[in-house]
Design an enzyme around this catalytic site. Structure first.
Site, mmCIF file in Angstrom:
data_model
loop_
_atom_site.group_PDB
_atom_site.id
_atom_site.type_symbol
_atom_site.label_atom_id
_atom_site.label_comp_id
_atom_site.label_asym_id
_atom_site.label_seq_id
_atom_site.Cartn_x
_atom_site.Cartn_y
_atom_site.Cartn_z
ATOM 1 C CE LYS A 1 53.154 38.364 -0.197
ATOM 2 N NZ LYS A 1 53.108 36.990 0.349
ATOM 3 N NE ARG B 1 52.692 36.611 -3.853
ATOM 4 C CZ ARG B 1 53.895 36.381 -4.375
ATOM 5 N NH1 ARG B 1 54.814 37.327 -4.375
ATOM 6 N NH2 ARG B 1 54.159 35.187 -4.917
ATOM 7 N N GLY C 1 40.885 34.718 1.666
ATOM 8 C CA GLY C 1 40.026 34.641 0.488
ATOM 9 C C GLY C 1 40.230 35.781 -0.475
ATOM 10 C CG MET D 1 45.865 37.108 0.605
ATOM 11 S SD MET D 1 46.580 38.715 0.995
ATOM 12 C CE MET D 1 48.322 38.316 0.875
ATOM 13 N NE ARG E 1 51.784 31.454 6.300
ATOM 14 C CZ ARG E 1 50.966 31.270 5.294
ATOM 15 N NH1 ARG E 1 50.174 32.244 4.896
ATOM 16 N NH2 ARG E 1 50.906 30.128 4.643
ATOM 17 C CG HIS F 1 18.762 17.021 31.802
ATOM 18 N ND1 HIS F 1 19.031 15.772 31.302
ATOM 19 C CD2 HIS F 1 18.900 16.931 33.146
ATOM 20 C CE1 HIS F 1 19.290 14.955 32.310
ATOM 21 N NE2 HIS F 1 19.217 15.630 33.439
ATOM 22 N NE ARG G 1 21.355 24.769 42.857
ATOM 23 C CZ ARG G 1 21.312 24.732 41.524
ATOM 24 N NH1 ARG G 1 21.508 25.831 40.831
ATOM 25 N NH2 ARG G 1 21.121 23.597 40.894
ATOM 26 C CB SER H 1 27.419 31.844 43.954
ATOM 27 O OG SER H 1 27.822 31.067 42.843
ATOM 28 C CG ASP I 1 17.986 30.007 36.597
ATOM 29 O OD1 ASP I 1 18.295 29.164 35.744
ATOM 30 O OD2 ASP I 1 17.129 29.832 37.466
ATOM 31 C CB CYS J 1 28.134 28.442 40.489
ATOM 32 S SG CYS J 1 26.458 28.966 40.839
ATOM 33 C CE1 TYR K 1 32.879 30.443 43.211
ATOM 34 C CE2 TYR K 1 33.376 31.873 45.070
ATOM 35 C CZ TYR K 1 32.488 31.059 44.389
ATOM 36 O OH TYR K 1 31.234 30.841 44.879
#
Lengths: 912, 912
Positions: free
Chosen positions: B41, B111, B120, B122, B355, B474, B637, B801, B806, B869, B889
């Site tokens: 500020k 301030r 919370g 200020m 701001r 899943h 795979r 990959s 896992d 992957c 990648y």
């Protein structure tokens, strides 16, 4: 043979037995290099020659020659053949005989001999130098028609099969026919005539097979035999053997050409084998057998009754005397017990071979200790000679070897816990216990697999046999823990619990039938075999272990859960307890209901009440342990397994409920209906809890520190019990040293949180009791992430203990409960994995990770105490790995403590 | 204030807003350091002052002063107070007012302002400088009794609560009483008299609480307020906030003292807040609200009807004009959209704060692109500004925000798959599919958890809601894969499948009831909420992504199993398929029976027949994929899951069997009996197979390459299908680039064996077809041992990959199927784990291992293609990790491809 030094482009490939110094000079004096060049056999013959021991003259064609021959795809390199010829001339000069001469023929043998012994591959051709002319003249000169033709047919047969590739069956068939037509049953009964006929037929076989006549020129015979030995190095049999024995393929084989001697030329001839000491007991005396007027193979084949070597003393005192001196000479030279072959030809003693003798474990330790006392070897050498696995022998009863041979082997499984066990088959734990207790029967418990509530039956049994389960299954762990012989994973065994019988192939074995197990070999034998019980107080063994203790830098601790185990471990030399599994204390008959009620409790208050009931029981457990291990550290692992292990199995409940539903449907009276309904209700409640605790992969589930964090009251109770017990023991004058181990941590925050809570309990107890106990808090490293972030863990933990069972599981992604009965067996059979990683630590993958963890951990805290408490702690090669990584100790089951002491010494010696 | 440079022992702690150059000089010109010293500020106020923007004069007490005060436990350091006094003198000089003067009083606010915004915390005290005397004189002078006493009571109230620690409730209670006795409902209806009384009572409260009178000396007020702000840094509230927001505790707060202005002194006064651009759409126009004759909090509180900022143009044209210029000025200066507060006091415009403005995702991309075109920011900066998660917004329908506020939130679960879904509850997959297909209903499928045979129902549904299951369950995987919004793990939801209803707390929701899910927040709302559908073809977004593509070095591939998925992924910018899960092709309705018959087959021939039936089906799958990904790599795979996943569940079978047995017992005719018996036989066979396939820990069991090695016919069929499909596509003019991926390897020998067998199949197909395909063989790195021995693997594999799902499981030893519903939630709640490692890659443990693997792998083969992957491939912080490790990648679900493109660019920008 003092040949000119070979030209630059031509190496020297041939050395007379007497030229060992020339070989040493060539290779720079290294005996290993001498062996590499001359092969083991050639080197030994050369060495014996140097020692002045009577060895038939001969020479060795080097492994270099073999390699040169093979890489030139079948051409003799440089002047190799000329060198062989020159060496033959030397043999003629020394023996006074001439190769191929009719009057005084020189005969030689041709044998392969690689650096490492390859028994399946040792091609040999004897009697080279014989042909029709030489034979006829020899018969005329000696009159020994039968002996000469027997020798000749041997040449044709060996040459035919070894050099020319004729199937040996063809020759044997002829001999069988000969025996049949002569109406005799043994070769020794065949006449001179018979052998003459056989020889002719043999030559015909060779001609039929190769299209050419058997070579009559001795030099052709020699050259072809040499080549055959060279080529045999690249034969399929040899390659397979080397693959299996992990011998490099580029060593090549040497060829030994040696003048023949005959032990079967009359009663002043003899042949025999002998050990320089007793191979069974190790007693320092010649031990062996011999035959007058016989050939070496007669002694081995068992066709004639041999005489003990002691009788040679009477029959040929001078020969015996000479042999005894040679034996001592060789022992002194090789500083080891020797296994020797000898032949006496017309009163003259010749040594054919010497090598270190095979012996029993008892003999091994006695000889090692005796030789130290005789000044032959150092203590270090004695320790080095005794293999850790040999120690196992002294810890378990063994099947009587002679009886074993006569009995019926019915199956083979995993040899998970060594020793012999003989007993009557019992198909469940209660029967096993009842028979054992009430009728003092000896019992073998046979189960598809075992579970924690089978333990009482296992303890009551002599041994354990299962159709499922691997090297680190529950059955294996418990069996090793309690020293019970066990054979597991006999998958062809079909157990029918209703009929109380099992089927192996077509054989049916009923409950109560006698069987015998060899836990060392994994064999299951039919009937009640006698056992022999070696003593662990064998003074020679104790001496060797004492010397091992002087050498080793690793401490050896034991995994023990009870004062009895701890006491036994201590008597075997354990220097601490590396793993006390507290959950084993939860399975006791009077405790399990409390544990179950804790798990099933509906409120925190009920739970706390159950936990409170466990406190005094656990305190008693620990109190006993601390007394037994007075002054030594005791690592206590807090509760580890998932809670569902303390409840009935899910499948069982589902099945029971299905049965109850059927009962309910079929119930006739309202009372029956009501009863069944309430039973269903009860089972359903337990099922619900089991379902709520169900995890797809419990091994990766809510256990270890995770449980401690979810139910802190439980681990707090355990730590309270530990420190109350320690204070009690301390007040009684003992010195307890508890080390509290928090299992299955994967993030340092788990350890921070749990350790802080538990340390507070520990301090509170000590403050209340007014006693200061020396203690540590630490963690198991059994999850890869803990190892990978060991630097962070070492800021909190005062010790690491590698739980290599779990670590191996997660590093490999292989469930130990399933894999050893499943694909892992296939992997090991196919050589996809070189070793079972649950039996021997994987040095590449798991080893790398452990190395990282040790490095990270000690970087943070150089004084970090590091040990291993997985099953690998008792495996010699794993112990060597731990030694190399700078561990403070290994911990293993009490029965493996002596083995580990020796293995730890070996690790030092191998590293030096 | 041009004070002398402070002595060596005395730092300078106080800077006027106009002295920003002095601060810059002190910290070496770094603006971050300026913010650290002055707080956000204070720095902004100083910066605005430098820009010549009208800011009420004031000064900042630095964070250094705060830290010095706190470490001196409550004493003002050095000459701090003198420096404050001097600064006050400067304010008096500039404003012409005097602090505490009766005629022309200077009033200030105090301030706090830390480096990072801490909403919370200020603490603010307004109107410092008032006391009874000043107030009375002010009333007399202005006649504004009500305004003046309202201002006075605010000082006492704020000072009381902030500085003196009086509970604010006490003051509010007085105001409530005042309203009640006056018979009014709002503070604005209270009279001058009321505020006078309240002020007196407030002063009494202060006296009662502190034992001392409210301080009348303005300098006392100032000093105490300064101290209070200092101390607030160490308050519990602030510490908790910083812990949660991960703000360091040693920064300290600055204190801003600023002269007061009032927007409520008449109709030439106003106050308002405004954004420099439209925060919803990003359009370049001022957007905001204001009120004539009002205070800032009136605008925010919503008690009065505000006016749109455009109307200020008519009512105060000059002020508006000035404000618009300032807005542009600030935007240019901060190169960002500004959120400003202003006050007009008697016609004069003052900026109170500026701001960077918060905005929607749409506004973010539009502003970023506009600002590039306006020359305000670079393309890089534009890319940096758009957060990857904001892109998510454009890919999924969203709940209408205004409606959401009005509806009932009934539960919150895991936000595993973003977007809104609205539909009628269906409790199983068949119902979901039937309703959706036959009645075109919109359905939300609600299940305890999902399994592979639920997929058709999931596809037919708008969204998925479960009571169990975690971030990588899943349900989560499938939902993300198909872009279905999903909320999982709502554990308080009790589903009663028999009653077709669920209970959440006391609320009952029946099948067919409408609910709405917010997959982005994890919220479940009652009823049918309207949704808004953003378009992915937003041109601003596409522009930003285009720029991101220019920056990033990581390629972005997608996980896709079908041509449809692949096509979608490609349209989102995927540059390849990084994971095609072939087992998803095995679950199709017409395929599952074939797969099951393969598993149940008794002979190898039957097995081969079933496998042969699958070949044409798989070939079709791959053919479609290759066409969709023409010219781009497709990583396929080979079969990964354990076989039991294709069979019915154990408990289902037991239940069915029990039903059949009851049926058999109750059967009346022999025919019925016979039929039931044969059904029992069939079920029993399946049950036996399920039992034989049972594994304690299937995650660590017989799957992946282990299956391929045990049943080579299966993976050979898959590779044949791949290469036949590739040849077909090639003949049709496409360019297929298959990369065959072998999963779950832990030892290089597995890869060697399997790859050699499969490469032979590939070569055979290509030879038979006479077509050469560009292809690779490689492996997943998803087991720690594979990573630890990556050097060995890189000798065989052409690509790696990382299967980080896992890998995370095994590195942590945490089962993803269980943990997210179990202890992991507790761990995350307790902060034991800083992040869910299944959502965001663990950079310490898993990251270290991956780093090793990349290093080892590239050491063996510098050209090794490396990707990821796992689900982490779509997570921005995980993408940054992969970028840092030098991956080629990342591969993620199609719906995360745009996010990953942006995240990959961020990784570059953050690394620069």
């Amino acid at each position: 043979m003092q040949s000119e030094s070979p030209s630059k482009n031509d190496s020297r490939y041939v050395y007379l037995f007497g030229e060992v110094e020339a070989v040493e000079k060539k290779v720079g004096g290294d005996w290993e290099e001498v062996r590499a060049l001359l092969g083991g056999k050639g080197a030994n013959l050369a060495e014996m020659t140097r020692l002045g021991i009577p060895v038939c003259p001969g020479f060795t064609v080097t492994t270099e020659a073999c390699n040169a021959y093979l890489s030139a795809t079948g051409r003799f390199p440089g002047s190799l053949w000329d060198q062989e010829l020159a060496a033959m001339k030397e043999l003629e000069k020394v023996t006074g005989k001439v190769f191929g001469d009719l009057d005084n023929p020189l005969l030689v043998s041709c044998r392969s001999g690689a650096k490492f012994s390859m028994p399946g591959m040792m091609d040999t051709v004897l009697n080279i130098g014989l042909n029709d002319d030489v034979v006829q003249k020899w018969v005329k000169r000696s009159g020994e028609t039968r002996f000469v033709y027997d020798s000749y047919r041997r040449l044709v047969q060996m040459f035919g099969s070894v050099v020319l590739g004729v199937d040996d069956e063809a020759f044997e068939k002829v001999i069988t026919e000969q025996r049949n037509s002569a109406g005799v049953t043994s070769d020794s009964q065949l006449s001179a005539e018979d052998w003459m006929k056989a020889t002719e037929k043999f030559k015909q076989i060779v001609k039929d097979h190769t299209g050419e006549s058997f070579p009559t020129d001795p030099y052709d015979q020699l050259k072809l035999a040499t080549e055959a030995v060279f080529r045999s190095w690249d034969g399929k049999r040899a390659i397979d053997y080397r693959n299996a024995a992990r011998i490099p393929h580029d060593l090549g084989t040497a060829v030994n050409i040696q003048t023949m001697v005959f032990g079967n030329m009359g009663d002043d001839c003899a042949t025999g084998v002998a050990m320089s000491r007793n191979a069974s007991t190790g007693e320092p005396e010649l031990e062996g057998d011999f035959l007058i007027n016989a050939q070496g193979e007669d002694v081995v084949a068992g066709t004639r009754q041999t005489q003990p070597i002691s009788e040679l003393k009477e029959q040929m005192p001078e020969v015996y005397d000479a042999f005894e001196k040679i034996s001592q000479r060789l022992e002194k030279h090789y500083r080891n017990m020797q296994d020797m072959e000898f032949t006496v030809e017309t009163g003259e003693l010749w040594l054919l071979q010497t090598r270190d003798g095979k012996r029993t474990a008892q003999a091994e330790v006695r000889i090692a200790v005796d030789m130290v006392e005789e000044g032959l070897i150092s203590k270090k050498e004695a320790v080095r000679r005794v293999q850790p696995d040999q120690v196992d022998f002294f810890l378990h009863p063994q099947l009587d070897e002679s009886e074993r041979k006569k009995s019926q082997l019915i199956a083979t499984g995993l040899n998970v816990s060594p020793g012999a066990a003989v007993g009557q088959v019992a198909f469940d734990a209660d029967t096993a216990e009842a028979w054992s207790r009430e009728n003092s029967k000896k019992v073998i418990m046979v189960r598809p697999e075992t579970k924690p509530d089978d333990v009482h039956g296992m303890l009551a049994s002599q041994g354990i046999l299962t159709s499922r389960g691997g090297r680190a299954s529950h059955a294996a762990l418990v069996a090793r823990q309690f020293g019970k012989p066990a054979v597991l994973g006999v998958s062809e065994m079909e157990i029918d619990l209703e009929k109380r019988q099992m089927k192996i192939g077509e054989r049916i074995i009923r409950e109560g039938d006698w069987i015998s197990l060899d836990g060392s070999s994994g064999e299951v034998l039919l009937g009640e075999l006698p056992t022999v019980v070696p003593e662990f107080d064998n003074p020679y063994l104790l001496k060797v272990l004492e010397w091992a203790d002087e050498i080793r830098r690793l401490e050896v601790w034991a995994n023990a859960d009870s004062p009895q185990d701890a006491t036994r471990a201590r008597s075997y030399g354990a220097q601490g307890i590396g793993l006390c599994r507290t959950e084993h204390m939860f399975f006791g008959a009077e405790r399990l209901p409390i544990v179950q009620s804790m798990i099933l409790s509906q409120s925190e208050e009920d739970q706390q009440n159950s936990i409170d009931c466990l406190l005094p029981l656990q305190r008693d457990d620990f109190h006993g342990l601390f007394k037994a291990m007075d002054g030594l550290p005791v690592v206590i692992r807090l509760l580890d397994p998932p809670l569902h292990e303390f409840l009935p199995a899910y499948n069982e409940l589902v099945r029971d409920l299905a049965d109850l539903r059927i009962k309910a449907e079929l119930a006739k009276t309202p009372q029956q209906k009501e009863e069944t309904a309430s039973q269903i209700q009860l089972k359903n409640d337990i099922l619900k809890r089991v379902e709520s605790l169900h995890e797809s992969n419990p091994m990766l589930g809510t256990r270890g520190v995770r449980l401690g964090i979810l139910i802190p009251a439980l681990t707090k109770m355990q730590v309270r019990a530990i420190f109350e017990a320690a204070c009690l023991a301390s007040r009684e004058g003992f010195t307890p040293i508890p080390e509290v181990m928090i299992p299955l941590t994967c993030h340092v925050n788990e350890l921070k949180l749990q350790q802080a809570e538990l340390q507070q309990v520990a301090r509170q107890v000590m403050e209340d009791e007014g006693i200061e106990i020396k203690y540590k808090f630490g963690t198991m490293i059994e999850i890869p992430r803990a190892a990978l972030t060991a630097d962070e863990f070492a800021e909190v933990a005062e010790f690491f203990s590698f739980g290599t069972n779990d670590l191996t599981q997660t590093v490999f992604g292989i469930s130990r409960d399933d894999a050893e009965a499943g694909f892992l067996v296939h992997y090991l059979e196919q050589g996809i994995l070189p070793e079972n990683p649950f039996a021997s630590l994987d040095p590449v993958g798991v080893g790398r990770l452990m190395e990282m963890a040790v490095e990270y951990g000690r970087k943070t805290n150089p004084d970090l105490e590091i040990g291993i408490c997985g099953e690998h702690g008792g495996d010699p090669s794993s112990i060597a790995l731990c030694h190399g990584l700078g561990f403070n100790y290994v911990s293993c089951s009490p029965f493996r403590v002596p083995i580990a002491r020796l293995a730890a010494a070996h690790a030092v010696l191998d590293g030096d």
